[in-house]
Design an enzyme around this catalytic site. Structure first.
Site, PDB file in Angstrom:
ATOM      1  N   LEU A  98      44.780  25.370  32.259  1.00 46.48           N
ATOM      2  CA  LEU A  98      44.661  26.136  33.495  1.00 46.48           C
ATOM      3  C   LEU A  98      44.275  25.169  34.604  1.00 46.48           C
ATOM      4  CD1 LEU A  98      42.598  29.240  32.232  1.00 46.48           C
ATOM      5  CD2 LEU A  98      45.052  29.160  32.722  1.00 46.48           C
ATOM      6  N   ASP A  99      44.789  25.395  35.805  1.00 45.43           N
ATOM      7  CA  ASP A  99      44.393  24.559  36.945  1.00 45.43           C
ATOM      8  C   ASP A  99      42.884  24.622  37.134  1.00 45.43           C
ATOM      9  OD1 ASP A  99      47.058  24.015  37.428  1.00 45.43           O
ATOM     10  OD2 ASP A  99      47.275  25.582  38.939  1.00 45.43           O
ATOM     11  N   ASN A 100      42.326  23.584  37.733  1.00 45.84           N
ATOM     12  CA  ASN A 100      40.879  23.552  37.982  1.00 45.84           C
ATOM     13  C   ASN A 100      40.408  24.802  38.717  1.00 45.84           C
ATOM     14  OD1 ASN A 100      41.066  21.037  36.848  1.00 45.84           O
ATOM     15  ND2 ASN A 100      40.333  19.909  38.624  1.00 45.84           N
ATOM     16  N   THR A 102      41.611  27.777  38.694  1.00 42.97           N
ATOM     17  CA  THR A 102      41.877  29.019  37.974  1.00 42.97           C
ATOM     18  C   THR A 102      40.811  29.232  36.913  1.00 42.97           C
ATOM     19  OG1 THR A 102      44.252  28.645  38.266  1.00 42.97           O
ATOM     20  CG2 THR A 102      43.615  30.276  36.636  1.00 42.97           C
ATOM     21  N   ARG A 205      51.323  29.943  41.373  1.00 41.99           N
ATOM     22  CA  ARG A 205      50.960  29.625  42.747  1.00 41.99           C
ATOM     23  C   ARG A 205      52.206  29.390  43.608  1.00 41.99           C
ATOM     24  NH1 ARG A 205      46.920  24.719  41.819  1.00 41.99           N
ATOM     25  NH2 ARG A 205      46.661  24.899  44.091  1.00 41.99           N
TER      26      ARG A 205
END
Length: 266
Positions: A98-100, A102, A205
């Site tokens: 997961l992105d930072n 998120t 996104r």
């Protein structure tokens, strides 16, 4: 960690028959340093897998040896065997990322067999993930976004919608499909249920921004800034993940909405 005649070599340097090549010994098991001081919420655990609720703003795994403030540092402190499960020493048994910015459910394998089965399953689209997202504007109907994702030509931090007609694979991008369905309006914004059918970097996104509905807080993709959310945090949370565990069969794990996102909605 490799030296030629006592020094680091340059890329493509030719090695001669009389050169001395030294390779430093490394301990792969120590690549992810355990950090028991980090908070870790486990939402599912069995003999094959662990699912944790990743906090927003925290990276999934270290990028360099010695980093200690990531989800995997906390995981390895509690489940030491996970450190050596996967193919990359700094990722351990991490099945997906997961992105930072998120938060939400993060699936991690506890042994090599489970890791391989789950990685195959996620590539085949057999692991279901449902996110909630708060976006700018009014999205009034269920929408499928079918657009490839490519790397931005000049900004390494960004991805863009690809051009399927391009003969250049980098510009054409990777196939990506996202389903977005409105839950309710929140003032000038819309709370969505989002299900990615593929797993490209920044997929949700980029896709939502391409519709004109960027995530709240996601200024990288044109989203409205939020004074409530921390820097680098945006309103995206992986709520539910469903998969087949090699140990116990079908599992659906739910990650509770974190306080920072709930506060903004309220």
């Amino acid at each position: 960690m490799v030296r030629i005649n006592g020094r680091r070599s340059k890329k493509s340097e030719i090695v001669g028959a009389e050169d001395r090549v030294e390779v430093a010994q490394t301990n792969r098991r120590a690549a992810i340093e355990p950090n028991a001081d980090l908070t870790l919420e486990v939402i599912h655990e069995d003999a094959s897998v662990v699912v944790v609720n990743k906090p927003g703003g925290m990276p999934c795994h270290p990028l360099n040896a010695g980093e200690r403030d990531t989800v995997m540092n906390a995981v390895v402190a509690r489940f030491p065997e996970i450190a050596t499960v996967g193919e990359k020493p700094l990722e351990g048994g991490l099945v997906h990322r997961l992105d930072n910015g998120t938060s939400g459910a993060l699936l991690i394998a506890r042994n090599r067999g489970a890791f391989e089965k789950l990685r195959d399953a996620i590539r085949a689209g057999k692991i279901a993930r449902r996110y909630e997202a708060l976006v700018a504007g009014a999205l009034e109907r269920k929408t499928e976004i079918d657009a490839p994702i490519a790397h931005h030509a000049k900004n390494a931090r960004k991805m863009v919608a690809g051009d399927p007609s391009s003969a250049n694979p980098k510009r054409a991008g990777r196939a990506a499909i996202t389903l977005a369905e409105p839950i309710r309006r929140v003032g000038e914004f819309t709370l969505l249920s989002v299900a990615p059918k593929t797993g490209s970097r920044h997929q949700i996104r980029v896709h939502l921004a391409s519709l004109g509905h960027p995530l709240v807080g996601d200024t990288l993709y044109g989203g409205p800034a939020s004074e409530t959310l921390a820097h680098g945090r945006f309103w995206l949370h992986l709520c539910d993940i469903a998969f087949d565990s090699p140990a116990v069969g079908h599992v659906k794990a739910t990650a509770p909405l974190p306080p920072d996102l709930k506060k903004l909605i309220d």
